[in-house]
Design an enzyme around this catalytic site. Structure first.
Site, PDB file in Angstrom:
ATOM      1  N   GLY A  40       0.786  -1.231   0.000  1.00 36.67           N
ATOM      2  CA  GLY A  40       0.000   0.000   0.000  1.00 36.67           C
ATOM      3  C   GLY A  40       0.815   1.277   0.000  1.00 36.67           C
ATOM      4  O   GLY A  40       1.967   1.334  -0.429  1.00 36.67           O
ATOM      5  N   CYS A  95       2.199   3.120   2.410  1.00 30.43           N
ATOM      6  CA  CYS A  95       3.422   3.220   3.219  1.00 30.43           C
ATOM      7  C   CYS A  95       4.642   2.744   2.448  1.00 30.43           C
ATOM      8  O   CYS A  95       5.647   3.449   2.361  1.00 30.43           O
ATOM      9  CB  CYS A  95       3.273   2.420   4.505  1.00 30.43           C
ATOM     10  N   VAL A 154       6.300  19.497   5.465  1.00 31.76           N
ATOM     11  CA  VAL A 154       7.571  19.801   6.130  1.00 31.76           C
ATOM     12  C   VAL A 154       8.668  18.846   5.663  1.00 31.76           C
ATOM     13  O   VAL A 154       9.819  19.246   5.443  1.00 31.76           O
ATOM     14  CB  VAL A 154       7.373  19.745   7.659  1.00 31.76           C
ATOM     15  N   LEU A 158      -0.958   6.844  10.497  1.00 30.21           N
ATOM     16  CA  LEU A 158       0.423   6.398  10.613  1.00 30.21           C
ATOM     17  C   LEU A 158       0.469   4.901  10.333  1.00 30.21           C
ATOM     18  O   LEU A 158      -0.410   4.155  10.773  1.00 30.21           O
ATOM     19  CB  LEU A 158       0.970   6.670  12.022  1.00 30.21           C
ATOM     20  N   HIS A 163      26.984   6.583  27.651  1.00 29.01           N
ATOM     21  CA  HIS A 163      27.607   7.871  27.328  1.00 29.01           C
ATOM     22  C   HIS A 163      28.735   7.645  26.333  1.00 29.01           C
ATOM     23  O   HIS A 163      29.531   6.726  26.502  1.00 29.01           O
ATOM     24  CB  HIS A 163      28.172   8.505  28.608  1.00 29.01           C
TER      25      HIS A 163
END
Length: 462
Positions: A44, A46, A185, A313, A439
């Site tokens: 489809g 998407c 956008v 979505l 980190h």
């Protein structure tokens, strides 16, 4: 099998997009016999005209930007331009690989795939090119198409939809984009990276107007820095052809000349002429109405995906399809909390969120009960390395759970998974603060934001 009048499938699904094929795969996995009907290509919007091709274009745009900015990282590189045919080959190869995999997956689950244009012929049957396919239950999943405005004719050349934009064989010098939502956008971001002079025309006060206002303002600031122009509170009044392109007019008297106009005002449901109303299915403005279990008012018919008035979505379609399949198989189905669905706009910078906005929280709980915190990505080592700017904003019910996470910056879409867990498990800031984040990573910024909200900031000012 569909030609055999004695065959009655457990589930007949009309539409092979995200919602439809998810329902088919899960239902088959649970032992139900399934027929999946699709007039076009499995996957489809998407896979073929939405999520996947646009994100491929956005990645090509990212590569273009990184090449132009390579010297900032001590790398010697020369940007020579965009080979649009090469971009399309890359995009189409991605689609082709996923398409082949999906076809194999459907075949391996023993789903009967029927290629053809289907129409609901009763509460328990769909007609496909002269065949009648019978089912104990019908799932409607016919999706959506780009919308336009009354009197605004999309010609596919100078006035185009997102479908046309994905296959455009040229890079325009300039473009006006009508609509500052996700689709508008994202195309603005791609085209600017490709060297296009872009202007967005949006009737509402902000870009990505469904997001928290802070996220909208951060995106607008980033777009100004990138040279992407936008007109806000500007209602479209008309477009005319010029010698070389188009002239777009707004109700406030502004006129903008460009090579082309992209109409990106959203998508509307595909439901007209498919027999839904004749079968007694309740509709509203073309959408099929459903309850929290995706049931229509007709006991043997459910509906999922862009056809129903929920978030448009692909991952929502997946979840709705799975919900229907599990309900039909007799499992306990859990209604979807649509506020808990992650939302991502894949522009540069990305906008990602889960939960509710500050404005919505104030509306629900009262201003005095809402606490917010903003963590600037300038304090995050990996974001500094990536040279991205942005922010994470947390919305909390006072002395309670975090009810909204709103993020702007490069790669924020990759961080929304943890944000989804924080919202959906109703985590307290102190609980998230106890978790140790690697980190240096961008995920660390989420941890730092919660440390600050818990009253013990580390790499953030008190």
């Amino acid at each position: 099998m569909a030609n055999d009048a004695s065959t009655v499938f457990d589930v007949v699904i009309l539409g092979g997009g995200s919602g439809g094929y998810a329902a088919a795969l899960r239902a088959a996995q649970l032992g139900l016999s399934v027929a999946l009907i699709e007039k076009g290509e499995l996957g489809g919007t998407c896979l073929h005209r939405g999520c996947i091709p646009t994100k491929a274009l956005l990645h090509a745009a990212e590569i273009a930007d990184e090449t132009k900015e390579a010297a900032d990282f001590g790398v010697l590189a020369t940007f020579q331009g965009i080979d649009i045919n090469g971009v399309h080959k890359y995009k189409d190869d991605v689609i082709a690989g996923l398409y082949k995999g999906l076809q194999g997956l459907v075949a391996s689950r023993k789903v009967t795939f029927i290629q053809g244009e289907g129409r609901l012929s009763s509460a328990t049957s769909v007609d496909v090119d002269g065949q009648r396919v019978e089912g104990r239950h019908i799932v409607l999943a016919t999706g959506s198409v780009p919308k336009s405005l009354p009197g605004l004719t999309i010609d596919g050349d100078r006035i185009i939809s997102s479908d046309h934009a994905l296959k455009l064989d040229r890079i325009p010098k300039s473009a006006v984009i009508l609509g500052g939502g996700v689709i508008g956008v994202e195309f603005a971001s791609v085209w600017k990276s490709f060297g296009v002079d872009v202007t967005i025309v949006e009737a509402l006060p902000h870009l990505v107007p469904l997001e928290d206002e802070n996220s909208s303002k951060l995106l607008e600031r980033a777009f100004r820095k990138r040279g992407i122009k936008f007109e806000l509170k500007a209602r479209f009044s008309g477009v005319e052809y010029t010698e070389t392109g188009v002239r777009v007019s707004t109700e406030n008297g502004k006129q903008i000349d460009a090579d082309l106009l992209l109409v990106a005002i959203g998508r509307g449901p595909v439901s007209q002429g498919l027999g839904y109303e004749e079968a007694g299915v309740a509709m509203d403005r073309g959408y099929v109405l459903v309850d929290e279990y995706m049931r229509t008012n007709v006991p043997t018919i459910s509906a999922v995906g862009d056809l129903v008035p929920t978030l448009q979505l692909a991952h929502v379609g997946f979840a709705e399809g799975i919900l229907v399949a599990e309900r039909l198989a007799g499992l306990k189905a859990v209604p979807i909390d649509y506020d808990g669905v992650p939302r991502v706009t894949y522009s540069n910078p990305e906008v990602a969120s889960v939960g509710i906005s500050e404005a919505k929280a104030v509306e629900l709980y009262g201003k005095e009960k809402v606490v917010t915190l903003k963590y600037n990505l300038a304090g995050n080592g990996k974001s500094k390395i990536l040279k991205t700017a942005g922010e994470i904003k947390l919305v909390q019910v006072k002395d309670g759970a975090v009810v909204g996470v709103h993020m702007v910056g490069a790669r924020m879409g990759e961080q929304v998974g943890e944000a989804q867990l924080i919202y959906n498990w109703e985590a307290l800031p102190a609980e998230v603060a106890q978790l140790i984040h690697a980190h240096p990573t961008q995920s660390e910024a989420l941890g730092e934001a919660h440390l600050a909200l818990a009253g013990k900031p580390l790499h953030a000012h008190d």
